[in-house]
Design a protein around this motif. Sequence first.
Motif, PDB file in Angstrom:
ATOM      1  N   ARG A   7       0.838  -1.198   0.000  1.00 44.90           N
ATOM      2  CA  ARG A   7       0.000   0.000   0.000  1.00 44.90           C
ATOM      3  C   ARG A   7       0.868   1.240   0.000  1.00 44.90           C
ATOM      4  NH1 ARG A   7      -3.604  -0.758   5.018  1.00 44.90           N
ATOM      5  NH2 ARG A   7      -2.063  -2.271   5.621  1.00 44.90           N
ATOM      6  N   SER A   8       0.446   2.266  -0.751  1.00 42.18           N
ATOM      7  CA  SER A   8       1.275   3.467  -0.885  1.00 42.18           C
ATOM      8  C   SER A   8       1.071   4.473   0.240  1.00 42.18           C
ATOM      9  CB  SER A   8       0.996   4.143  -2.228  1.00 42.18           C
ATOM     10  OG  SER A   8      -0.367   4.514  -2.294  1.00 42.18           O
ATOM     11  N   SER A   9      -0.064   4.440   0.921  1.00 37.02           N
ATOM     12  CA  SER A   9      -0.346   5.472   1.914  1.00 37.02           C
ATOM     13  C   SER A   9      -0.358   4.909   3.337  1.00 37.02           C
ATOM     14  CB  SER A   9      -1.681   6.147   1.596  1.00 37.02           C
ATOM     15  OG  SER A   9      -2.712   5.190   1.631  1.00 37.02           O
ATOM     16  N   VAL A  10       0.604   4.083   3.658  1.00 41.87           N
ATOM     17  CA  VAL A  10       0.718   3.530   5.000  1.00 41.87           C
ATOM     18  C   VAL A  10       1.595   4.436   5.846  1.00 41.87           C
ATOM     19  CG1 VAL A  10       1.580   1.565   6.329  1.00 41.87           C
ATOM     20  CG2 VAL A  10       0.413   1.171   4.171  1.00 41.87           C
ATOM     21  N   LYS A  43       6.753   6.132   3.966  1.00 35.44           N
ATOM     22  CA  LYS A  43       8.196   5.870   3.853  1.00 35.44           C
ATOM     23  C   LYS A  43       8.896   6.798   2.874  1.00 35.44           C
ATOM     24  CE  LYS A  43       7.621   2.263   0.415  1.00 35.44           C
ATOM     25  NZ  LYS A  43       7.842   0.869   0.073  1.00 35.44           N
ATOM     26  N   ASN A  44       8.131   7.525   2.027  1.00 37.32           N
ATOM     27  CA  ASN A  44       8.706   8.482   1.084  1.00 37.32           C
ATOM     28  C   ASN A  44       8.624   9.920   1.596  1.00 37.32           C
ATOM     29  OD1 ASN A  44       9.326   6.484  -0.905  1.00 37.32           O
ATOM     30  ND2 ASN A  44       7.142   6.390  -1.370  1.00 37.32           N
ATOM     31  N   VAL A  48       0.540  11.454   5.125  1.00 39.97           N
ATOM     32  CA  VAL A  48      -0.538  10.489   4.922  1.00 39.97           C
ATOM     33  C   VAL A  48      -1.776  11.044   5.610  1.00 39.97           C
ATOM     34  CG1 VAL A  48      -1.335   8.139   5.360  1.00 39.97           C
ATOM     35  CG2 VAL A  48       1.077   8.560   4.876  1.00 39.97           C
ATOM     36  N   LYS A  49      -2.816  11.290   4.841  1.00 37.22           N
ATOM     37  CA  LYS A  49      -4.048  11.812   5.425  1.00 37.22           C
ATOM     38  C   LYS A  49      -4.857  10.648   5.983  1.00 37.22           C
ATOM     39  CE  LYS A  49      -4.277  16.063   2.881  1.00 37.22           C
ATOM     40  NZ  LYS A  49      -5.099  17.035   2.199  1.00 37.22           N
ATOM     41  N   ILE A  50      -5.055  10.686   7.301  1.00 33.18           N
ATOM     42  CA  ILE A  50      -5.857   9.686   7.986  1.00 33.18           C
ATOM     43  C   ILE A  50      -6.966  10.413   8.730  1.00 33.18           C
ATOM     44  CG2 ILE A  50      -3.985   8.003   8.222  1.00 33.18           C
ATOM     45  CD1 ILE A  50      -3.541   8.978  11.057  1.00 33.18           C
ATOM     46  N   ALA A  95      -0.058   1.210  12.560  1.00 29.92           N
ATOM     47  CA  ALA A  95       1.122   0.807  13.335  1.00 29.92           C
ATOM     48  C   ALA A  95       1.346   1.782  14.478  1.00 29.92           C
ATOM     49  CB  ALA A  95       2.358   0.799  12.440  1.00 29.92           C
ATOM     50  N   ALA A  96       2.152   1.380  15.458  1.00 29.38           N
ATOM     51  CA  ALA A  96       2.553   2.286  16.535  1.00 29.38           C
ATOM     52  C   ALA A  96       3.558   3.253  15.965  1.00 29.38           C
ATOM     53  CB  ALA A  96       3.168   1.507  17.684  1.00 29.38           C
ATOM     54  N   ASP A  97       3.369   4.531  16.230  1.00 29.41           N
ATOM     55  CA  ASP A  97       4.272   5.547  15.725  1.00 29.41           C
ATOM     56  C   ASP A  97       5.396   5.805  16.711  1.00 29.41           C
ATOM     57  OD1 ASP A  97       3.324   6.169  13.158  1.00 29.41           O
ATOM     58  OD2 ASP A  97       1.730   7.386  13.985  1.00 29.41           O
ATOM     59  N   GLU A  98       6.076   6.892  16.496  1.00 29.09           N
ATOM     60  CA  GLU A  98       7.228   7.220  17.307  1.00 29.09           C
ATOM     61  C   GLU A  98       6.874   7.499  18.750  1.00 29.09           C
ATOM     62  OE1 GLU A  98       8.836  10.531  15.186  1.00 29.09           O
ATOM     63  OE2 GLU A  98       9.716   9.270  13.675  1.00 29.09           O
TER      64      GLU A  98
END
Length: 105
Positions: A7-10, A43-44, A48-50, A95-98
């Motif tokens: 997926r591109s927007s993870v 990753k780029n 990412v709009k969530i 996922a868990a972020d920073e």
Amino acid sequence: RVPREKRSSVVSPEHSKAVGEGLEGANIKVRYPALFTVIPMDKNNNIVKINDSSLKIEINGVSSTVFGNEDGTFDVEWEATKPGTYTCLLYTSDAADEEDSVDLG
């Protein structure tokens, strides 16, 4: 279902950011609102709009309020209840972020 890595927007925990004075101990006062901004990125290094319900914040048991912004970032307001170090955990539905710590000395 498309695998996460395809997926591109993870949201990428390694590339996402939490920034602002509300994370800097010298700028935080007990019982006063502190503000910081969460920038979910892939990753780029693209934002990412969530949706608002996809972001969860935990700060050592203190309450916080999350405000979604039109640009895909989120403002987080919280109040320190006593001097000390606070750990902020940021989660998305992916996922868990920073993790970020704030020392109020």
